[in-house]
Design an enzyme around this catalytic site. Structure first.
Site, PDB file in Angstrom:
ATOM      1  N   GLY A 271       2.766   3.333  -7.303  1.00 44.94           N
ATOM      2  CA  GLY A 271       1.271   2.205  -7.737  1.00 44.94           C
ATOM      3  C   GLY A 271       0.610   2.884  -9.205  1.00 44.94           C
ATOM      4  O   GLY A 271      -0.434   1.355  -9.390  1.00 44.94           O
ATOM      5  N   ASN A 272       0.599   3.339  -9.974  1.00 46.38           N
ATOM      6  CA  ASN A 272       0.964   3.920 -11.230  1.00 46.38           C
ATOM      7  C   ASN A 272       0.844   2.964 -11.938  1.00 46.38           C
ATOM      8  O   ASN A 272       0.628   2.516 -12.577  1.00 46.38           O
ATOM      9  CB  ASN A 272       1.100   5.801 -11.324  1.00 46.38           C
ATOM     10  CG  ASN A 272       0.613   6.144 -12.955  1.00 46.38           C
ATOM     11  OD1 ASN A 272       0.372   6.318 -13.920  1.00 46.38           O
ATOM     12  ND2 ASN A 272      -1.322   5.630 -12.392  1.00 46.38           N
TER      13      ASN A 272
ATOM     14  N   GLU B 185     -36.713  15.152  -4.138  1.00 44.67           N
ATOM     15  CA  GLU B 185     -38.113  14.911  -4.610  1.00 44.67           C
ATOM     16  C   GLU B 185     -39.276  13.833  -4.200  1.00 44.67           C
ATOM     17  O   GLU B 185     -39.490  13.674  -2.990  1.00 44.67           O
ATOM     18  CB  GLU B 185     -38.220  16.165  -5.589  1.00 44.67           C
ATOM     19  CG  GLU B 185     -39.679  16.943  -5.080  1.00 44.67           C
ATOM     20  CD  GLU B 185     -40.082  17.150  -6.264  1.00 44.67           C
ATOM     21  OE1 GLU B 185     -39.239  17.728  -7.053  1.00 44.67           O
ATOM     22  OE2 GLU B 185     -41.490  17.922  -6.475  1.00 44.67           O
TER      23      GLU B 185
ATOM     24  N   ARG C  58     -44.111  20.886 -17.670  1.00 46.99           N
ATOM     25  CA  ARG C  58     -42.918  21.966 -17.761  1.00 46.99           C
ATOM     26  C   ARG C  58     -41.987  21.862 -18.878  1.00 46.99           C
ATOM     27  O   ARG C  58     -42.354  22.988 -19.693  1.00 46.99           O
ATOM     28  CB  ARG C  58     -42.290  21.899 -16.046  1.00 46.99           C
ATOM     29  CG  ARG C  58     -41.781  23.522 -16.179  1.00 46.99           C
ATOM     30  CD  ARG C  58     -40.796  23.122 -15.047  1.00 46.99           C
ATOM     31  NE  ARG C  58     -41.723  23.782 -13.477  1.00 46.99           N
ATOM     32  CZ  ARG C  58     -41.957  25.149 -13.645  1.00 46.99           C
ATOM     33  NH1 ARG C  58     -41.783  25.525 -14.012  1.00 46.99           N
ATOM     34  NH2 ARG C  58     -43.423  25.042 -12.895  1.00 46.99           N
TER      35      ARG C  58
ATOM     36  N   GLU D  77     -34.515  27.984  -9.467  1.00 54.00           N
ATOM     37  CA  GLU D  77     -34.686  27.139 -11.015  1.00 54.00           C
ATOM     38  C   GLU D  77     -34.190  28.219 -12.457  1.00 54.00           C
ATOM     39  O   GLU D  77     -33.617  27.949 -13.281  1.00 54.00           O
ATOM     40  CB  GLU D  77     -35.896  25.691 -11.120  1.00 54.00           C
ATOM     41  CG  GLU D  77     -36.395  25.254 -10.280  1.00 54.00           C
ATOM     42  CD  GLU D  77     -37.829  24.099 -10.096  1.00 54.00           C
ATOM     43  OE1 GLU D  77     -37.202  23.294 -11.117  1.00 54.00           O
ATOM     44  OE2 GLU D  77     -38.716  25.213  -9.481  1.00 54.00           O
TER      45      GLU D  77
ATOM     46  N   ILE E 196       1.051  -1.058  -0.067  1.00 57.01           N
ATOM     47  CA  ILE E 196      -0.021  -0.297   0.334  1.00 57.01           C
ATOM     48  C   ILE E 196       0.942   1.211  -0.006  1.00 57.01           C
ATOM     49  O   ILE E 196       1.758   1.238   0.813  1.00 57.01           O
ATOM     50  CB  ILE E 196      -0.765  -0.206   0.868  1.00 57.01           C
ATOM     51  CG1 ILE E 196      -1.845  -1.069   0.962  1.00 57.01           C
ATOM     52  CG2 ILE E 196      -1.861   1.128   1.605  1.00 57.01           C
ATOM     53  CD1 ILE E 196      -3.450  -0.656   1.933  1.00 57.01           C
TER      54      ILE E 196
HETATM   55  C1  LIG Z   1      -9.334  10.234  -7.819  1.00 56.58           C
HETATM   56  C2  LIG Z   1      -8.471  10.062  -8.030  1.00 56.58           C
HETATM   57  C3  LIG Z   1      -7.921  10.672  -9.377  1.00 56.58           C
HETATM   58  C4  LIG Z   1      -7.402   9.761 -10.046  1.00 56.58           C
HETATM   59  N1  LIG Z   1      -6.783  10.062 -11.055  1.00 56.58           N
HETATM   60  C5  LIG Z   1      -5.504   9.696 -12.307  1.00 56.58           C
HETATM   61  C6  LIG Z   1      -5.311  10.273 -12.991  1.00 56.58           C
HETATM   62  O1  LIG Z   1      -5.820  11.112 -13.146  1.00 56.58           O
HETATM   63  N2  LIG Z   1      -4.219   9.855 -13.697  1.00 56.58           N
HETATM   64  C7  LIG Z   1      -3.507   7.958 -13.216  1.00 56.58           C
HETATM   65  O2  LIG Z   1      -2.719   7.885 -14.260  1.00 56.58           O
HETATM   66  N3  LIG Z   1      -4.253   7.767 -12.652  1.00 56.58           N
HETATM   67  C8  LIG Z   1      -4.685   8.434 -11.583  1.00 56.58           C
HETATM   68  N4  LIG Z   1      -5.897   7.886 -10.565  1.00 56.58           N
HETATM   69  C9  LIG Z   1      -5.054   6.419  -9.856  1.00 56.58           C
HETATM   70  C10 LIG Z   1      -4.100   6.840  -9.265  1.00 56.58           C
HETATM   71  O3  LIG Z   1      -4.105   7.939  -8.402  1.00 56.58           O
HETATM   72  C11 LIG Z   1      -2.441   6.484  -9.740  1.00 56.58           C
HETATM   73  O4  LIG Z   1      -2.720   5.772 -10.257  1.00 56.58           O
HETATM   74  C12 LIG Z   1      -1.919   6.377  -8.149  1.00 56.58           C
HETATM   75  O5  LIG Z   1      -0.061   6.607  -8.766  1.00 56.58           O
HETATM   76  C13 LIG Z   1      -1.596   5.393  -7.121  1.00 56.58           C
HETATM   77  O6  LIG Z   1      -0.737   5.173  -6.541  1.00 56.58           O
HETATM   78  P1  LIG Z   1      -0.489   4.531  -4.947  1.00 56.58           P
HETATM   79  O7  LIG Z   1       0.131   4.736  -4.468  1.00 56.58           O
HETATM   80  O8  LIG Z   1      -2.231   5.317  -4.269  1.00 56.58           O
HETATM   81  O9  LIG Z   1      -1.113   3.273  -5.289  1.00 56.58           O
HETATM   82  P2  LIG Z   1      -1.624   2.195  -4.258  1.00 56.58           P
HETATM   83  O10 LIG Z   1      -3.070   1.593  -4.398  1.00 56.58           O
HETATM   84  O11 LIG Z   1      -1.099   2.216  -2.938  1.00 56.58           O
HETATM   85  O12 LIG Z   1      -1.102   0.935  -5.059  1.00 56.58           O
HETATM   86  C14 LIG Z   1      -1.820   0.578  -6.289  1.00 56.58           C
HETATM   87  C15 LIG Z   1      -0.633  -0.768  -6.434  1.00 56.58           C
HETATM   88  O13 LIG Z   1       0.307  -0.765  -7.026  1.00 56.58           O
HETATM   89  C16 LIG Z   1       0.983  -1.761  -6.127  1.00 56.58           C
HETATM   90  N5  LIG Z   1       2.118  -0.889  -5.352  1.00 56.58           N
HETATM   91  C17 LIG Z   1       2.099   0.073  -4.675  1.00 56.58           C
HETATM   92  N6  LIG Z   1       3.470   0.573  -3.961  1.00 56.58           N
HETATM   93  C18 LIG Z   1       4.031  -0.271  -4.606  1.00 56.58           C
HETATM   94  C19 LIG Z   1       5.181  -0.502  -5.400  1.00 56.58           C
HETATM   95  N7  LIG Z   1       6.405   0.448  -4.740  1.00 56.58           N
HETATM   96  N8  LIG Z   1       5.927  -1.466  -5.911  1.00 56.58           N
HETATM   97  C20 LIG Z   1       5.339  -2.426  -6.494  1.00 56.58           C
HETATM   98  N9  LIG Z   1       3.802  -2.319  -6.621  1.00 56.58           N
HETATM   99  C21 LIG Z   1       3.934  -1.446  -5.494  1.00 56.58           C
HETATM  100  C22 LIG Z   1       0.168  -1.986  -5.385  1.00 56.58           C
HETATM  101  O14 LIG Z   1       0.392  -3.301  -4.223  1.00 56.58           O
HETATM  102  C23 LIG Z   1      -1.522  -1.615  -5.680  1.00 56.58           C
HETATM  103  O15 LIG Z   1      -1.154  -3.048  -6.391  1.00 56.58           O
HETATM  104  C24 LIG Z   1      -6.888   8.247  -9.796  1.00 56.58           C
HETATM  105  C25 LIG Z   1      -7.341   7.894  -8.768  1.00 56.58           C
HETATM  106  C26 LIG Z   1      -8.147   8.607  -7.526  1.00 56.58           C
HETATM  107  C27 LIG Z   1      -8.268   7.451  -6.602  1.00 56.58           C
END
Ligand SMILES: Cc1cc2nc3c(=O)[nH]c(=O)nc-3n(C[C@H](O)[C@H](O)[C@H](O)COP(=O)(O)OP(=O)(O)OC[C@H]3O[C@@H](n4cnc5c(N)ncnc54)[C@H](O)[C@@H]3O)c2cc1C
Ligand code: FES
Ligand code: FES
Length: 1405
Positions: A418-419, A870, A948, A1330, A287
């Protein structure tokens, strides 16, 4: 040595953190719980709101503080994404921690927001406060751009953002660091501003010139509602200190582990332990920011036996420059990464370091400096001495892309790892990594560290990568751009800010500077395949070619071949996505050509920047008349006093339904239909009943035979046999807590047979599927006994067409919720977030077989309704009441956003068909208009909505003859329902399209056509209403003048001549809105006024406070009527046991009707007090009240009020004086469109609105601004997406986009029409909720003008031949805009196959 998985081997095994300065130590909490839930449910800190639970609305924003590298750092975060264990050793600040009304201590952020009228329903307000607060804690002197950035991710559905921006910009400093408290905002008088007229004067008088008031006396015109100059300054030294314990005991370097039932949380600090943990627990999820995982946990109910949080591991925060580029550890948040990128861009010289130069740090000549010889880093000083190129090309685009990546609160926690690991095909960063040939550093205990390129071999399939279960992503290495390399990246989303991409493109090219031969090219896309895609084939074929015009043509051809998408591709928009991919390359091509000064390339001199930079200030005026100079000071009526709950909104002390804690309460969750149409065979509860904490279930068997909900008793409580829409309640699970109920509900197994659904209006017409009979209006019946049949062949000029207008999600920030408390004698007390307590009471009584007097329904306030609350209250109140009876316990039932958007319907989508004849002067002579609505599976309010729509199909125009028909289509969708405007905007949209059609078909000026056909005083509408005090021309002319429309129209034309790919449009749109309910009996209201012996007054009325300021206006009315200060009057809540049979708070008549009832009750009291006033003329209110009490005179009165209504006969088409009066207004909007991407910016809006004598200009202007932005969303970006099988895709802020603060125009003038009165309204006022909403369509039409200019330029619309009308449906999404902007790029996009030969991803319903 202990095992790394052994919890006891960790430094800490208790969860310790601080909230608002108080220590929390927790040993019994599920690590899957979010901080938001913990704050609200465990700590009862309900100021933090939950609007979506998916990081998309910002209502849950809090601030987190921690120690990093010995320094205290603060960041804002979405507490709904933050796992509770993620705050170990950190300090959390909530809205309660910074200020309080009860303690008489508002933080400057709270004070200014309330004073600027920055809250309406108040549900988003704590989130905005905390976003701004966190920004100030990090940066006490922010610029406007910093503030804009700090608010990314916070949504408001009520205010339209202008007052929020005004409040927060008051903290901004300019580039010199000077506070920008008072801006010279210009004046809403436009060219007539005195400053411009009398050039020698020092400045604008602020419109403070006196004008005679309509009701006598002198009245000043003001241009600003709030003056923040006397607010207390922000003093950072007064803030809560960081808890010394956390710093003293170095929590940031303690390892932490936690074991709770089925989930273990590991938070190592040593890198070795992290790798060991991954070795021992390869399937444990890492995480990082939890922004991906939180969604899986919440909505996919994934199991997490063990999780590892790597964020405390120092090695993952490493960052430095190395041979191959920039090394960035994945422990960094995206914000950290962005900051580092910016730092590097500042430090790295931009290039052109030619010849021998001296390194100013190490003093070596670069020829001697060991590192710079090889164009590398000077190790001793970490300074680069690169030659001849801009090395930051990739970094610059990473930085720019990050601005559009999610919102700031997500970026503050999310990681690049995460991305990458998520491998989303629409990731924003992965295309950049691919095109730049970036690498990841993967590490595992077993195999050690390795560097892997993020290329075509990295992503194995949809959301799959080469990363092994025991590996972690340690770092990403971003290459620096080398000599003769050029790099760029682009993104397009439905909404610019905080939205996932439709397509992202990234491009790298290396050119021989002399020959322009392509030495290397990398082209990568997100959104064009199940994985991020490298256009390998195209890349291969381009190498060795010369960068030239032919090269562009060849590339577009190759890309369109390689990237083409099947018509029914997942995600849809196949043509648009390909157009974007090609347009992005075209932009890149031009940018590089421009940089190289290749003048021979076509369009190389064109400005391609998307839209405009958001201006560094807000030019906003609010023009209104002050009260008469002779109005007594204590009389609050007509004054812009702030919302009565404004302060409490900002501190989180305003209580909403879910904030109420009821002891021993059970919770409920629905089992929803996964299909749109079919037959339910059986339900299996076994797995759900085995979940700990589940108490029982409910389904159709628990409902009295034959009992159905709805005004027409046509809505089943639970499906018995026939499933009629996706998301329909089939059963419910009752459990000890909300999450258990939800999880168990997901385990219920349904056996059903699927049948083909009717989803669209077209399908319903073919199947003749309607919810009710058709309605008609024949204007000829106003003067004749019979309908006159016109012969269309006699007309020379006729236009005929059809236009679609999509639905709209209400997206009230507070989802629907209720609490049902059973009492003795079988009574039920229902606290609910609803606009109609009466309907809830009736429906529960009907479905449970109870008398209404046993049911008390009450509402304190609701977090926005907009019509969506409503008629829908029964959907949750009835099952919750059944459960309360069945289990003998109180029940709390709240909808998750995801469910709310599936269960409750939307604004009705409409198709509007028209045939209009005009004479040679452009006068409208004959109209045949058919409105078709998609009503969903039941009647609900569809009849009223259709009626309406029909009585607004004339908008502000006189038609010599009009025949209007309305048909309500029955489909397998959730029942579409009331939404601000209630069908009116749909009707008027059809009319305005018709006006355009006429103007474009016959080559007339559309403004002239309008003016020729405007209603005049006393004119009769097709539905038989005569228009008195008809102010359409006044608002039109004033708006035209104030906005400098004519001058700006010329400027727009010039702009369009000079810009090839960016076009502007400017437009004026008028509106008329009839006031009153369509059903006679609803036009009545009651009130109860109680006067106590201390002189305090309690008012109860039947209206709900939902942000529209109703209670504030009612208090003003009561204070005026009783001639007492407003502070003496109070409103507690709205309840069926105080005022019976109250109509819904809807149809804009809340203050009209309830105000009349309160006025009536006050009049009775004043009559009773009159003898005591006479006896004691020098006495005061309190004396007269006491005297009356002593003389046994009743001090309570119930009042009653009705407003005008005459029913129209919609079955035969005979009209009547339906409404008491109409409200008029006109808007002017200017937009700029990027024709290559479909993006647009709303540059400026001016509105003139006729509200009669405003009861409260602050509230009325707030309603106008909020309604306009809601209408702007409706007509330009909000798109309800339904699959052809009826499955609803748009179920949260992630995929349904309402306007954000970034979308609000930074030039926004609102003017209340002066000297207007209304003899039919309370104290001469007019309703306002409205009427302004339709003005949002003005932006749509301005966009259409810009598109038209592009089409004319490209010969797609032949204006000189006239007949250049093109159908442009609403909303004008980026997709619609781009696809209407036909050009040489779209000519590369293959046409769609024949309709019916494929299944589209979504369907226009
Ligand atoms: C409201 C919202 C808006 C978003 N907008 C965008 C956007 O505009 N563009 C976009 O590309 N994405 C977007 N996202 C997706 C997300 O935010 C990104 O992908 C973000 O970079 C995920 O990173 P995290 O650290 O929160 O991942 P986490 O939720 O912590 O983990 C995601 C996955 O990656 C794995 N992981 C985490 N860290 C590691 C590590 N060090 N090594 C190996 N695996 C790992 C985890 O086990 C999990 O499977 C959005 C998400 C939300 C909720
Ligand atoms: S509730 Fe957290 S962002 Fe919406
Ligand atoms: S005040 Fe912002 S959502 Fe209601």
């Amino acid at each position: 040595m202990k095992e790394v998985t052994d919890i006891s081997s960790y430094d800490a095994i208790k969860l310790v953190f601080y909230v608002d300065g108080k220590r929390v130590e927790e040993t019994d909490v599920d690590p899957k719980m979010t901080l938001a839930t913990y704050l609200r449910d465990k700590l009862k800190l309900t100021g933090t709101k939950i609007g979506c639970n998916e990081g998309g609305c910002g209502a849950c924003t809090i601030m987190v503080s921690h120690v990093e590298d010995g320094e205290i750092k603060h960041f804002s975060a979405n507490s709904c994404l933050m796992p509770i264990c993620g705050v170990f050793g950190k300090a959390v600040t909530t809205v309660e921690g910074i200020g309080s009304v009860a303690k008489n201590r508002l933080h400057p952020v709270q004070e200014r927001l309330a004073k600027a009228h920055g809250s309406q329903c108040g549900f988003c307000t704590p989130g905005f406060v905390m976003a701004m607060y966190a920004l100030l804690r990090n940066n006490p002197n922010p610029t406007v751009s910093d503030i804009n950035l700090g608010l990314q991710g916070n949504l408001c559905r009520c205010t339209g953002y202008r007052p929020i921006l005004e409040a927060f910009y008051s903290f901004a400093v300019d580039e010199n660091g000077t506070l920008k408290v008072s801006e010279d905002n210009g004046c809403g008088m436009g060219e007539n501003c005195c400053k411009l007229k009398k050039k020698d004067e020092n400045g604008c008088c602020g419109g403070e010139e006196s004008t005679p008031g309509y009701t006598g006396g002198e009245r000043k015109r003001k241009i600003q509602l709030s003056d923040l100059s006397d607010c207390k300054p922000y003093d950072p030294t007064q803030e809560l200190i960081f808890p010394p314990e956390l710093k003293l005991h170095s929590y940031e370097s303690k390892s932490f582990a936690y074991d709770h039932n089925h989930t273990k949380w590991y938070q190592p600090v040593s890198y070795e332990n992290l790798l060991c943990l991954k070795r021992e627990l390869p399937h444990a999820r890492l995480i990082s920011g939890n922004s991906e995982l939180a969604i899986e946990l919440k909505f996919r109910f994934i199991d997490l036996p063990a999780v590892i949080n790597p964020r405390q591991v120092k090695e993952l925060h490493a960052r430095h420059l190395e041979d191959n580029g920039v090394y960035m550890g994945t422990g960094m948040s995206l914000t950290d990464m962005d900051n580092y990128t910016v730092q590097l861009m500042k430090e790295l010289p931009k290039g052109n370091v030619t010849g021998i130069s001296e390194c100013d740090k190490c003093q070596f000549l670069d020829i001697h400096c060991r590192e710079t010889i090889t164009n590398r880093m000077c190790v001793s000083n970490k300074i680069f001495m690169y030659r001849d190129t801009e090395h930051t090309g990739v970094l610059k685009h990473v930085h720019e892309m990050l601005h559009w990546f999610a919102g700031i609160h997500v970026r503050n926690v999310a990681s690049v790892a995460g991305n990458i690991a998520t491998a989303s095909p629409i990731s924003d960063l992965n295309p950049i990594w691919m095109a730049s040939n970036a690498q990841v550093v993967l590490d595992s205990d077993a195999r050690g560290e390795k560097k892997v390129h993020i290329d075509e071999k990295f992503f194995l399939g949809y959301r799959k990568t080469v990363i092994q279960p025991d590996e972690i992503i340690k770092a990403v290495i971003v290459p620096l751009t080398q000599e003769n390399e050029h790099f760029a990246a682009y993104k397009q989303a439905q909404r610019r800010e905080d939205d996932i991409a439709i397509v992202t493109g990234a491009f790298l090219v290396k050119l021989d500077p002399k020959t322009l031969i392509v030495e290397n090219i990398r082209i990568s896309y997100g959104g064009m395949a199940p994985t991020t895609k490298l256009a390998l084939n195209t890349m291969e074929k381009l190498k060795g070619d010369k960068w030239s015009q032919e090269f562009l043509d060849k590339t577009l051809g190759l890309l369109s071949e390689e990237l083409k998408l099947p018509a029914g591709v997942p995600g849809g928009m196949s043509q648009y996505r390909l157009s974007l991919a090609l347009s992005f390359f075209f932009k890149f091509f031009l940018e590089v050509s421009k940089k190289l000064n290749l003048t021979e390339i076509k369009f190389v001199d064109c400005n391609l920047k998307i839209g405009q930079d958001v201006p560094q200030t807000l030019y906003a005026t609010q023009l209104y008349q002050e009260v008469n100079a002779n109005q007594p000071a204590h009389d609050p009526l007509g004054r812009p006093i702030k919302h009565v709950s404004g302060d409490k909104h900002t501190t989180g002390e305003a209580v909403y339904c879910d904030d109420i804690n009821v002891a021993d309460c059970l919770h409920m969750a629905f089992v929803l239909s996964p299909i749109a149409h079919g037959t339910l065979n059986s339900i299996d509860y076994t797995a759900a009943m085995n979940v700990d904490g589940v108490i029982g279930y409910l389904d159709a068997e628990d409902v009295i035979t034959g009992a159905q909900m709805g005004h027409h008793s046509d809505t089943p409580v639970f499906v018995k046999e026939k499933i009629t829409f996706h998301g329909q309640p089939i059963a419910a699970i009752v459990a000890t807590d909300h999450e258990i109920a939800r999880r168990a509900a997901s385990l219920v197994k349904l056996d059903y047979a699927v049948e083909k659904p009717i989803v669209t209006i077209k399908q319903a017409l073919e199947a003749e599927s309607f919810v009710f009979k058709h309605f008609v209006i024949h204007s000829s019946l106003n003067d004749n006994e019979q309908v006159i049949k016109n012969d269309w062949s006699k007309y020379d000029r006729v236009v005929e067409g059809s236009i679609d207008m999509g639905g709209q999600e209400h997206f009230y920030l507070e989802t629907q919720q209720c609490i049902v408390i059973p009492h003795e004698d079988d009574e039920l007390e229902i606290i609910i977030s609803n606009q109609c307590v009466n309907d809830v009471q009736i429906e529960v009584a009907k479905c449970l077989g109870m008398a209404q007097h046993k049911i008390q329904t009450k509402v304190k306030r609701i977090g926005g309704g907009f019509g969506g609350k409503e008629s829908t209250g029964a959907i949750l109140a009835v099952p919750a009441s059944l459960a309360a009876k069945k289990f003998g316990k109180s029940i709390k039932f709240k909808f998750e956003r995801f469910d709310d958007m599936a269960i409750t319907g939307t604004r009705h989508p409409f198709t509007l068909q028209y045939k209009l004849a005009v004479d040679e002067n452009g006068k409208f002579i004959d109209l045949d208009f058919t409105a078709l609505s998609n009503s969903g599976h039941t009647i609900d309010l569809s009849m009223g909505v259709m009626q309406r729509a029909m009585v607004h199909a004339d908008n502000v125009y006189k038609f010599a003859n009009a025949d209007i028909t309305g048909k309500m289509c029955k489909t397998h969708l959730a029942s579409n329902t009331a939404f601000r405007g209630f069908g009116g905007p749909q009707g008027m949209f059809g009319t305005e399209i018709m006006v355009k059609h006429v103007a474009e078909q016959f080559g007339w000026d559309h403004d002239e056509i309008r003016q020729k056909n405007f209603y005049q005083e006393g004119d009769c509408t097709p539905f038989g209403m005569h228009l008195n005090q008809c102010n359409v021309t006044r608002t039109w002319e004033e708006c035209r003048k104030n906005s400098d429309y004519d001058k700006r129209l010329e400027e727009v034309k010039k702009f369009n001549e000079n810009n090839k790919f960016r076009k502007r449009g400017i437009y004026l749109t008028p509106t008329r809105f009839g006031i009153g309910f369509g059903l006679k009996q609803l036009n009545q209201a009651g009130a109860l006024v109680l006067v106590y012996t201390d002189g305090s007054v309690l008012v109860s009325h039947g209206g709900m406070e939902m942000g529209q300021g109703l209670h504030t206006k009612i208090l003003q009315i009561a204070a005026r009527c009783l001639e007492i200060p407003i502070e003496k009057v109070h409103i507690h809540d709205t309840s069926t046991d105080k005022v019976p049979n109250a109509s819904a708070t809807a149809a804009s008549v809340g203050s009209d009707m309830n105000g009349l009832a309160v006025q009536d009750a006050c009049r009775q009291i004043m009559e009773r007090l009159a003898p005591f006033k006479k006896l004691n003329p020098d006495g005061k209110w309190d004396d007269w009240v006491k005297a009356a009490y002593v003389e046994r005179v009743s001090l309570s009165a119930s009042g009653f009020g009705i407003i005008h209504h005459e029913p129209v006969d919609f079955f035969n088409g005979k009209g009547a004086e339906l409404f008491g009066y109409s409200v008029y207004g006109t808007a002017c909007c200017e937009v700029e469109v990027d024709c290559l991407t479909g993006d647009h910016h709303l540059l400026r809006t001016d509105i003139v609105m006729d509200v009669g004598e405003s009861l409260n200009p602050a509230i009325d202007i707030g309603q106008i601004e909020g309604a306009f932005i809601q209408g702007y969303g409706l007509f330009t970006m909000e798109e309800v997406k339904i699959r052809p099988d009826g499955i609803r895709l748009t179920r949260g802020p992630g995929n349904y986009k309402i306007p954000s603060a970034d979308d609000a125009p930074r030039h926004f003038n609102v003017s209340l029409l002066g000297n207007s009165s209304n003899k039919m309204g309370i104290f001469s006022s007019k309703a306002i909720g409205e009427p302004p909403l339709f003005l949002g369509s003005c932006a749509f039409f301005a966009i259409r003008e810009a598109v038209r200019a592009y089409r004319i330029q490209n010969g797609k619309t032949v204006s000189f031949l006239f007949q250049d009308y093109f159908a442009f449906h609403s909303p004008s999404t980026p997709e619609r805009i781009r696809m209407a902007c036909e050009d040489f790029v779209t000519s590369h996009v293959p046409p769609l196959p024949e309709e019916g030969s494929y299944t589209p991803w979504t369907t226009s319903v």
